[in-house]
Structure formats: C-alpha cells, structure tokens
Motif scaffolding. Structure first.
Motif, PDB file in Angstrom:
ATOM      1  N   ASP A   1       0.818  -1.446   0.126  1.00 41.06           N
ATOM      2  CA  ASP A   1      -0.584   0.212   0.165  1.00 41.06           C
ATOM      3  C   ASP A   1       0.798   1.469   0.385  1.00 41.06           C
ATOM      4  O   ASP A   1       0.308   2.442   0.606  1.00 41.06           O
TER       5      ASP A   1
ATOM      6  N   VAL B   1      -3.294  -2.949  -3.759  1.00 38.60           N
ATOM      7  CA  VAL B   1      -5.266  -2.356  -3.636  1.00 38.60           C
ATOM      8  C   VAL B   1      -5.688  -3.642  -3.403  1.00 38.60           C
ATOM      9  O   VAL B   1      -5.478  -4.685  -4.163  1.00 38.60           O
TER      10      VAL B   1
ATOM     11  N   GLU C   1     -17.172  14.158  -6.781  1.00 40.58           N
ATOM     12  CA  GLU C   1     -17.590  12.890  -5.694  1.00 40.58           C
ATOM     13  C   GLU C   1     -18.325  12.394  -6.359  1.00 40.58           C
ATOM     14  O   GLU C   1     -20.176  13.397  -6.108  1.00 40.58           O
TER      15      GLU C   1
ATOM     16  N   HIS D   1     -14.744   9.141  -8.059  1.00 42.44           N
ATOM     17  CA  HIS D   1     -13.949  10.226  -7.923  1.00 42.44           C
ATOM     18  C   HIS D   1     -13.620  10.920  -9.026  1.00 42.44           C
ATOM     19  O   HIS D   1     -12.275   9.664  -9.816  1.00 42.44           O
TER      20      HIS D   1
ATOM     21  N   SER E   1     -14.749   2.346  -7.563  1.00 44.70           N
ATOM     22  CA  SER E   1     -14.678   0.718  -6.816  1.00 44.70           C
ATOM     23  C   SER E   1     -15.351   1.115  -5.380  1.00 44.70           C
ATOM     24  O   SER E   1     -15.554   1.924  -4.635  1.00 44.70           O
TER      25      SER E   1
ATOM     26  N   THR F   1     -14.197  -0.894  -2.897  1.00 46.32           N
ATOM     27  CA  THR F   1     -12.870  -1.066  -2.308  1.00 46.32           C
ATOM     28  C   THR F   1     -11.948  -0.094  -2.309  1.00 46.32           C
ATOM     29  O   THR F   1     -12.267   1.128  -3.166  1.00 46.32           O
ATOM     30  N   ASP F   2     -11.590   0.437  -1.043  1.00 49.87           N
ATOM     31  CA  ASP F   2     -10.547   1.223  -1.041  1.00 49.87           C
ATOM     32  C   ASP F   2      -9.496   1.261  -1.905  1.00 49.87           C
ATOM     33  O   ASP F   2      -7.848   0.195  -1.403  1.00 49.87           O
TER      34      ASP F   2
ATOM     35  N   SER G   1      -7.368   4.029  -2.597  1.00 49.05           N
ATOM     36  CA  SER G   1      -7.035   5.526  -2.419  1.00 49.05           C
ATOM     37  C   SER G   1      -5.829   5.627  -2.926  1.00 49.05           C
ATOM     38  O   SER G   1      -4.620   6.588  -3.559  1.00 49.05           O
TER      39      SER G   1
ATOM     40  N   GLU H   1      -5.406   5.487  -6.605  1.00 49.92           N
ATOM     41  CA  GLU H   1      -5.624   6.485  -7.132  1.00 49.92           C
ATOM     42  C   GLU H   1      -4.886   7.628  -7.430  1.00 49.92           C
ATOM     43  O   GLU H   1      -4.204   8.714  -7.762  1.00 49.92           O
TER      44      GLU H   1
END
Length: 180
Positions: free
Chosen positions: A37, A50, A133, A142, A159, A161-162, A164, A167
């Motif tokens: 991550d 991810v 968003e 986003h 997504s 799922t997170d 970030s 992204e």
C-alpha cells in the motif's frame, strides 16, 4: 465473446511489452517495491497494493495529451474514441475501474454545465484539478477535471474497495503534454 476479447487484450499487451523493451531500452521488471500500500519514490519503482493485488505503475501511456503510468501486464483497457476504460478483475469480480475521457474544444465549465456535483479544487503533482465525488451504480467514484490546450479531461476512479493508494499513485504520475 469474452474469451476472444481476453485473448485479444493479452495479444495486444504482449505486443506492447515487446515494443517497449525494444524501443525504449527500459526495464519492464522491477525489484523490491517497498511496503504494501505504498508507492516508491521513483516512477520506475511505483508499486502499489490494492485488495491484496500489487500493481506496478511503470509503463507510460497516453490518451490524447493526458500521459499516465499503468501496469501493462495486469490492467485491461478499452478505448472507444475519446473514452478509455482501464479495469482490473480479481476472481472475475471488478476490483476497480478508471475512466479517462477528453472533450475537445471544451472548458471545464462547459463539461460540468448542468451537473449537480459539488466541485472543489484538488492539487496533485503541481496540477490543480476540479474534483468531485459521485455514485456510479452503487459504487463510490472520484473524478478529477482539468483543461489543457483547449481540451477538457476527466479522470475517474470507481471501486467498492478502498483504492486510495492506487488513485494517489496514478494521479502522481499524470502529466499533460503534446502528443508524441
């Protein structure tokens, strides 16, 4: 139809990898990418995890004047005119989708005209985007909007799922320049 498209995508991916190795002389394989991550300090080592999957954003692609880095081996992409969708499936389930769209001869204001989204400003890697968003079929999304040389561009991440970390890593590698 799905198998045919998958075979075609794999064939195109292999061709692009072969071309990138011969044309650029750059390595397509990377060593240690650091902790999960996280994104490494150099673009050549840009690894991100991810949903238990690790992606290396090392291959520079473009969509008109929008340049970005992607994982050529794992991402699937389809382009239809000014729209490009980049996706990744894990166990036949969509993990994330990235939409890249350009609007020739349009400003950010013209693209967003009639939208009920609340725009804010978000600066990433020295570029100030208009940002909002939204919900896409029940999944959070986003979108970053930017204008370059008379064309407005949107970059959207979708997504359940997170994503970030992905992204952030993707946006840190975005730049705009004349098509080469």
């Amino acid at each position: 139809m799905k198998k045919g498209r998958a075979f075609f995508c794999i064939l195109i991916s292999l061709l692009l990898v072969a071309l990138s190795l011969t044309a650029c002389g750059k390595k397509s394989e990377n060593a240690d990418n650091g902790p999960a991550d996280a994104v490494a300090d150099t673009p050549e080592e840009a690894g991100v995890t991810v949903g238990g999957e690790t992606f290396e954003l090392t291959y520079e692609s473009n969509h008109k004047c929008l340049y970005y880095k992607e994982d050529l081996r794992q991402f699937q992409r389809d382009t239809m005119g000014s729209f490009r969708e980049i996706r990744y499936f894990k166990d036949d389930t969509l993990l994330f989708s990235i939409h890249l769209v350009y609007y020739e001869g349009k400003t950010v204001e013209e693209v967003m005209e009639g939208s009920d989204n609340t725009l804010t400003e978000k600066t990433v890697n020295g570029l100030t985007y208009r940002y909002f968003e939204y919900d896409e079929n029940g999944l959070p999304g986003h979108t970053y909007v930017y204008a370059y040389d008379g064309t407005a561009y949107t970059i959207s991440f979708v997504s359940g799922t997170d994503i970030s970390a992905l992204e952030n890593a993707f946006m840190e590698n975005v730049r705009f320049a004349e098509e080469s």
